[in-house]
Design an enzyme around this catalytic site. Structure first.
Site, short mmCIF file in Angstrom:
data_model
loop_
_atom_site.label_atom_id
_atom_site.label_comp_id
_atom_site.label_asym_id
_atom_site.label_seq_id
_atom_site.Cartn_x
_atom_site.Cartn_y
_atom_site.Cartn_z
N ILE A 195 0.83 -1.20 0.00
CA ILE A 195 0.00 0.00 0.00
C ILE A 195 0.86 1.25 0.00
CG2 ILE A 195 -1.75 1.29 1.29
CD1 ILE A 195 -2.59 -1.42 2.53
N CYS A 196 0.52 2.20 -0.84
CA CYS A 196 1.20 3.49 -0.87
C CYS A 196 0.32 4.51 -0.17
CB CYS A 196 1.47 3.92 -2.31
SG CYS A 196 2.34 5.50 -2.45
N LEU A 197 0.69 4.88 1.05
CA LEU A 197 -0.08 5.82 1.86
C LEU A 197 0.90 6.68 2.64
CD1 LEU A 197 -2.89 6.69 2.87
CD2 LEU A 197 -2.71 4.93 4.64
#
Length: 215
Positions: free
Chosen positions: A100-102
């Site tokens: 996940i890119c957060l």
């Protein structure tokens, strides 16, 4: 490791009024409506000074969040007891690894943030993708250049992998269909949906598809 803090944060996530309790479903009015997605949260010995590591699991038990602590010790927020594949079609989630890119899981993390904060941010990301900072470039490109097609694929993945009930678009074209070839067939006058189904049947073999459509 701040074990007492972790237990407190898990309790906060499990509170009756928590928006991320157990097997919380994803936002309505999105392609993920009705889906149940698992998120693994790995907490390192440096927590809370370093962010937890999150990813959408591919082959695991269904739950919104599993708190995985080092040395093979883990606490489960909610175990539903059956095996599913919870792949997610989203620009900020790798369709292959679930990474996940957060931002708050990277450089924007602060020790004052909590697991609940991170999960709420993830839910928000599902509703409002950050395609300009993607984890999956191919999905992001689809999102930017063909939003309707992206939504169709995301709905299908939600239904197939996450048990979602989002409505299907009658004009849905399978993502395996080569869009360039499909457009050529449409320009020749063939119905888009029929052409898409034919290309899928013949694995994007344009000549065989044309023969079938003409025959």
């Amino acid at each position: 490791m701040a074990t007492a803090r972790i237990k407190k944060e898990i309790a906060q996530c499990m509170a009756p009024d928590s928006p991320v309790k157990g097997h919380s479903r994803d936002p309505t009015e999105t392609p993920y409506e009705g889906g149940v997605f698992e998120v693994d949260i790995e907490i390192t010995m440096e927590y809370p000074f370093k962010p937890p590591k999150m990813k959408c699991n591919v082959f695991q038990i269904t739950l919104l969040s599993r708190i995985l602590i080092q040395q093979n010790y883990y606490l489960c927020l909610s175990v539903l007891g059956h095996i599913v594949i919870t792949k997610v079609y989203h620009p900020n989630v790798s369709s292959q690894t679930g990474a996940i890119c957060l931002d708050i899981l990277k450089d924007q993390w602060s020790p004052v943030l909590t697991l609940k904060t991170a999960l709420i941010s993830l839910q928000s990301l599902m509703s409002d993708a950050a395609a300009d900072n993607p984890q999956d470039a191919q999905v992001a490109n689809h999102y930017i250049n063909d939003r309707a097609g992206f939504n169709n694929t995301a709905r299908q993945w939600t239904k197939l992998y996450a048990g979602g009930g989002a409505s299907e678009d009658p004009d849905y074209i399978d993502p395996s269909v080569d869009r360039t070839i499909l457009q050529r067939l449409v320009d020749m006058g063939f119905d888009k949906k029929v052409a898409g189904q034919t290309l899928k049947k013949f694995s994007n073999d344009e000549n065989r598809a044309i023969e079938a459509l003409l025959g």
